[in-house]
Write a protein that holds these residues in place. Structure first.
Motif, short mmCIF file in Angstrom:
data_model
loop_
_atom_site.label_atom_id
_atom_site.label_comp_id
_atom_site.label_asym_id
_atom_site.label_seq_id
_atom_site.Cartn_x
_atom_site.Cartn_y
_atom_site.Cartn_z
N MET A 31 0.84 -1.18 0.00
CA MET A 31 0.00 0.00 0.00
C MET A 31 0.88 1.24 0.00
O MET A 31 1.85 1.33 0.74
CB MET A 31 -0.92 0.02 1.23
CG MET A 31 -1.82 -1.20 1.34
SD MET A 31 -2.97 -1.10 2.72
CE MET A 31 -4.07 0.17 2.14
N SER A 32 0.54 2.20 -0.84
CA SER A 32 1.30 3.44 -0.87
C SER A 32 0.92 4.30 0.33
O SER A 32 -0.18 4.18 0.88
CB SER A 32 1.01 4.20 -2.17
OG SER A 32 -0.36 4.52 -2.25
N THR A 33 1.84 5.16 0.75
CA THR A 33 1.60 6.03 1.90
C THR A 33 1.58 7.49 1.46
O THR A 33 2.16 7.85 0.43
CB THR A 33 2.67 5.83 2.98
OG1 THR A 33 3.96 6.18 2.44
CG2 THR A 33 2.70 4.39 3.46
N VAL A 34 0.91 8.30 2.25
CA VAL A 34 0.74 9.72 1.96
C VAL A 34 1.39 10.51 3.08
O VAL A 34 1.27 10.17 4.26
CB VAL A 34 -0.76 10.08 1.86
CG1 VAL A 34 -0.93 11.55 1.49
CG2 VAL A 34 -1.46 9.18 0.84
N SER A 35 2.08 11.59 2.74
CA SER A 35 2.76 12.41 3.74
C SER A 35 1.82 13.47 4.30
O SER A 35 0.86 13.88 3.64
CB SER A 35 3.98 13.09 3.13
OG SER A 35 3.56 14.13 2.25
N PRO A 36 2.09 13.95 5.52
CA PRO A 36 1.27 15.04 6.07
C PRO A 36 1.22 16.27 5.18
O PRO A 36 0.16 16.89 5.02
CB PRO A 36 1.97 15.34 7.40
CG PRO A 36 2.60 14.04 7.79
CD PRO A 36 3.07 13.44 6.49
N ALA A 37 2.34 16.64 4.57
CA ALA A 37 2.36 17.82 3.71
C ALA A 37 1.43 17.65 2.52
O ALA A 37 0.77 18.61 2.08
CB ALA A 37 3.78 18.11 3.24
N ASP A 38 1.34 16.43 1.99
CA ASP A 38 0.44 16.18 0.87
C ASP A 38 -1.02 16.33 1.30
O ASP A 38 -1.86 16.79 0.52
CB ASP A 38 0.67 14.79 0.30
CG ASP A 38 1.98 14.69 -0.48
OD1 ASP A 38 2.50 15.74 -0.90
OD2 ASP A 38 2.48 13.56 -0.65
N VAL A 39 -1.33 15.92 2.53
CA VAL A 39 -2.70 16.06 3.03
C VAL A 39 -3.05 17.54 3.17
O VAL A 39 -4.17 17.96 2.84
CB VAL A 39 -2.87 15.35 4.39
CG1 VAL A 39 -4.32 15.47 4.88
CG2 VAL A 39 -2.49 13.89 4.27
N ARG A 40 -2.12 18.33 3.67
CA ARG A 40 -2.39 19.76 3.85
C ARG A 40 -2.71 20.44 2.53
O ARG A 40 -3.39 21.47 2.50
CB ARG A 40 -1.20 20.44 4.52
CG ARG A 40 -1.04 20.10 5.96
CD ARG A 40 -0.20 21.13 6.70
NE ARG A 40 1.14 21.24 6.18
CZ ARG A 40 2.18 20.49 6.59
NH1 ARG A 40 1.99 19.58 7.53
NH2 ARG A 40 3.38 20.66 6.09
N GLY A 41 -2.22 19.90 1.45
CA GLY A 41 -2.49 20.47 0.14
C GLY A 41 -3.83 20.07 -0.42
O GLY A 41 -4.17 20.46 -1.54
#
Length: 254
Positions: A31-41
């Motif tokens: 499963m790929s993961t998402v970074s906090p900075a990407d969520v903020r965008g």
């Protein structure tokens, strides 16, 4: 590895202490993961906006504690209150929530975030789907009954997840949160070693994994906070780290 809390079940102890050092590798295999900075965008229209620091402007980091509450939680809460540091507690059900219900409410009262860490700490990738659902639902229900809060984040024990766990998490409205640095505090009672491991791995938008139930961890926390504050970090909860975005149920974040 022995556990301080004599009331804790043997199965929970063994699972919690086993091979966590491999988890970051194992959890990311399918499963790929998402970074906090990407969520903020990715701010979500209509989502409730959390109050807190702007992590696009500040150097933010999140402290998280798995398998809380424990007999060491009162001391930890006192430290966090004095330092004015909010954290995210990933709560474990059996021998934790059901043993220290008053501490769960205290966490809420003192501004901390509650998240789901299952009821008995199994490897979710090794049990049946109905068992995965029960592990998460039972913890959700216990916390909702105690506090009125519906948790939106979960951490799979040992970071072990797969597409099936992700789908069940999505159905239950839970995003999966891993970590960027672990002190491996299940391996040692050396508080200085725990402190140095955290500081060596700390970085902007980091998610730090600790366990307050181990004897060496809580004594390490003041030094961790002091040094990270000196490095101009701002402490936030995991959800604050994502804001104004919101973690999507079922997805995996690190």
């Amino acid at each position: 590895m022995p556990r301080k809390n004599p009331r804790a079940g043997g199965r929970s102890v063994a699972l919690l202490a086993a091979a966590t050092s491999l988890a970051l590798t194992l959890s990311g295999c399918s499963m790929s993961t998402v970074s906090p900075a990407d969520v903020r965008g990715e701010p979500v229209e209509g989502a409730v906006q959390l109050e807190g620091p702007d992590c696009d402007e500040l150097k933010c980091i999140a402290l998280t504690f798995d398998s809380a509450p424990s007999e060491h939680t009162p001391e930890l809460l006192e430290i966090l209150r004095e330092e004015e540091v909010p954290v995210t507690f990933f709560l474990l059900g059996r021998n934790h929530i059901d043993t220290y219900p008053e501490l769960v409410q205290q966490m809420v009262d003192e501004g901390h975030e509650l998240a789901n860490h299952t009821w008995t700490h199994p490897r979710l990738t090794e049990i049946e789907p109905d068992e995965v659902r029960e592990e998460l639902e039972r913890t959700q229900e216990a916390v909702a009954e105690l506090t009125g809060i519906t948790m939106t984040l979960m951490r799979p024990p040992q970071g072990r997840t797969n597409d099936e766990v992700g789908e069940i998490s999505r159905e239950l409205g839970l995003a999966q949160v891993l970590w960027s640095v672990t002190a491996k505090d299940y391996q040692t009672t050396d508080s200085e070693l725990i402190r140095s491991r955290v500081l060596d791995g700390a970085d902007e938008d980091g998610i730090i994994l600790l366990h307050d139930l181990y004897d060496g961890t809580v004594p390490a926390v003041p030094g961790i906070i002091e040094e990270l504050k000196a490095q101009h970090y701002t402490f936030v909860t995991v959800s604050q780290l994502f804001a104004p975005g919101v973690a999507e149920p079922g997805r995996v974040y690190r």
